[in-house]
Design an enzyme around this catalytic site. Structure first.
Site, PDB file in Angstrom:
ATOM      1  N   LYS A  39       0.844  -1.202   0.000  1.00  0.00           N
ATOM      2  CA  LYS A  39       0.000   0.000   0.000  1.00  0.00           C
ATOM      3  C   LYS A  39       0.878   1.250   0.000  1.00  0.00           C
ATOM      4  CE  LYS A  39      -0.351  -0.317   5.068  1.00  0.00           C
ATOM      5  NZ  LYS A  39      -1.165  -0.865   6.164  1.00  0.00           N
ATOM      6  N   TYR A 260      15.249  30.439   9.110  1.00  0.00           N
ATOM      7  CA  TYR A 260      13.965  31.061   9.456  1.00  0.00           C
ATOM      8  C   TYR A 260      13.782  31.170  10.959  1.00  0.00           C
ATOM      9  CZ  TYR A 260      12.077  30.639   4.685  1.00  0.00           C
ATOM     10  OH  TYR A 260      11.836  30.769   3.348  1.00  0.00           O
TER      11      TYR A 260
HETATM   12  C1  LIG Z   1      -0.404  -1.808   6.883  1.00  0.00           C
HETATM   13  C2  LIG Z   1      -0.963  -3.092   7.321  1.00  0.00           C
HETATM   14  C3  LIG Z   1      -0.119  -4.212   7.472  1.00  0.00           C
HETATM   15  C4  LIG Z   1       1.380  -4.131   7.382  1.00  0.00           C
HETATM   16  O1  LIG Z   1       1.879  -3.674   8.610  1.00  0.00           O
HETATM   17  P1  LIG Z   1       3.445  -3.577   8.909  1.00  0.00           P
HETATM   18  O2  LIG Z   1       3.492  -3.200  10.343  1.00  0.00           O
HETATM   19  O3  LIG Z   1       3.979  -2.516   8.011  1.00  0.00           O
HETATM   20  O4  LIG Z   1       4.038  -4.905   8.624  1.00  0.00           O
HETATM   21  C5  LIG Z   1      -0.709  -5.430   7.753  1.00  0.00           C
HETATM   22  N1  LIG Z   1      -2.056  -5.542   7.900  1.00  0.00           N
HETATM   23  C6  LIG Z   1      -2.879  -4.486   7.788  1.00  0.00           C
HETATM   24  C7  LIG Z   1      -4.338  -4.682   7.987  1.00  0.00           C
HETATM   25  C8  LIG Z   1      -2.369  -3.231   7.511  1.00  0.00           C
HETATM   26  O5  LIG Z   1      -3.180  -2.182   7.437  1.00  0.00           O
END
Ligand SMILES: *Cc1c(COP(=O)(O)O)cnc(C)c1O
Length: 376
Positions: A39, A260
């Site tokens: 993702k 800044y």
């Molecule tokens: C993002 C996500 C993962 C992966 O999690 P990590 O901690 O990056 O391994 C797994 N399951 C779900 C439902 C997620 O949303």
């Protein structure tokens, strides 16, 4: 890696290290299967490139958050590779999802009945995963509603349940009591669906005891080199190297201010280097007067605020000639892990990775700085 480069920073992504991390997790949780969470453009590293590398490493199951991400990735993957949408489908998207051969996670009874309806309309049994909320209080079906779904003959005949899943809230803290509670809740609920494959663990869960691995592990951040938990040394290979170019070095007199808001005053005469990456490149403003860059084995503190396109670092510790305009400094690499810079910024590796901007000269190759460091 690009030597010159036309931007202020260069980002190298080691696909070989991602494949090695996949194999490490797969060996650890076998016989459970490891699916890859790609993702958010594979946590900012490039979903298409990363998915191809993982597929070559043997991965046959991929997870994204949104249908849009799945539709973009689908053409890059052969039809026999499963692509699962974790956040489920908005109403009306069922036919699009089904036609593209994408598997939704059903997170509510409403989503489940809409998917069953779509299956009946299409005249085919459609695959889906079912998510239980075992105690995270985020997505998923409550335990009670799951029992009625298990007994729903129309749903069971229309939908091919390929997975029952849940998500751990505290997997990065192995001793947390919520882990055992979620596991017990999940096992009880999953028993309502005999023969359906079970998935509970994320990266952190892969490093919990074998019970947590169930049939499928959904690995994300650990594939990309992030530490799977906060309690043991990170066993994963580093994946990301981020370097920024020194644009200019100036001598600032004692008492002179930098950046800044004049948030930094030089206590003594200082050599201040401006490097060409800023918050527009994913370096959080919270690194102002906190983090560091590295060069020639020296930690060079960030002084002053992080600007949009630049950061100022104090290089007084390096004699003139050991660092010059045009040199590259390390922001993520052998001296500073993704977790270390995230800590300095008051955030987590996940947010660092997904923030890494689109403005770098990006390469996919072996992690040169890490290898250089090992050889030295
Ligand atoms: C993002 C996500 C993962 C992966 O999690 P990590 O901690 O990056 O391994 C797994 N399951 C779900 C439902 C997620 O949303």
């Amino acid at each position: 890696m690009v030597v010159g480069g036309i931007n202020g920073g260069r980002l190298n992504i080691d696909l070989g290290a991602i494949a090695a991390n996949y194999r490490l997790i797969a060996a650890r949780v076998a016989p459970a299967e490891v699916g890859a969470v790609v993702k958010a453009d594979a946590y900012g590293l490039g979903a298409a490139e990363v998915a191809q590398a993982l597929r070559r490493a043997g991965c046959r199951l991929f997870f994204v958050a949104h249908l849009g991400e799945a539709l973009a990735l689908r053409p890059a993957l052969p039809a026999d590779i499963s692509l699962v949408v974790l956040n489920g489908l908005p109403p009306g998207a069922e036919a699009l999802c089904a036609e593209a051969g994408i598997t939704p996670v059903l997170n509510s009874s409403e989503q489940a009945s809409r998917w069953a309806e779509a299956a009946q309309e299409s005249g085919k049994r459609l695959p889906a995963a079912l998510q239980l909320d075992s105690g995270m209080g985020r997505l998923g079906i409550a335990t009670g509603d799951l029992a009625s779904l298990a007994a729903d003959a129309r749903f069971r005949s229309a939908v091919d349940l390929v997975m029952i899943m849940s998500h751990l809230a505290c997997a990065d803290t192995p001793g947390h009591s919520a882990n055992a509670a979620q596991l017990a809740c999940f096992q009880t609920a999953a028993a309502l669906f005999p023969g359906v494959r079970r998935a509970l663990a994320n990266s952190g869960g892969a490093f919990l005891p074998a019970d947590f691995h169930a049939d499928i592990v959904r690995a994300g951040v650990a594939l990309y080199g992030g530490a799977p938990n906060r309690t043991s040394p990170n066993p994963m290979q580093p994946v990301v190297e981020l370097e920024a170019r020194v644009i200019q070095i100036r001598t600032i007199a004692a008492g002179g201010a930098v950046g800044y808001g004049h948030s930094h005053y030089c206590e003594r005469e200082s050599r201040i280097a401006t490097i060409g990456v800023g918050y527009a490149d994913g370096l959080p403003r919270s690194l102002g007067n906190r983090g560091a860059a590295w060069h020639a084995g020296e930690r060079l503190p960030i002084v002053g605020r992080v600007s949009m396109d630049s950061i100022t670092i104090d290089v007084t510790a390096l004699a003139p000639g050991r660092i010059e305009a045009g040199d590259w400094v390390e922001l993520i690499g052998p001296h500073q892990s993704i977790d270390a810079i995230a800590d300095d910024a008051g955030t987590i590796s996940y947010e660092m990775l997904t923030s890494l901007g689109a403005r770098y000269d990006r390469t996919y190759g072996p992690a040169t700085a890490y290898h250089r460091e090992k050889a030295a």
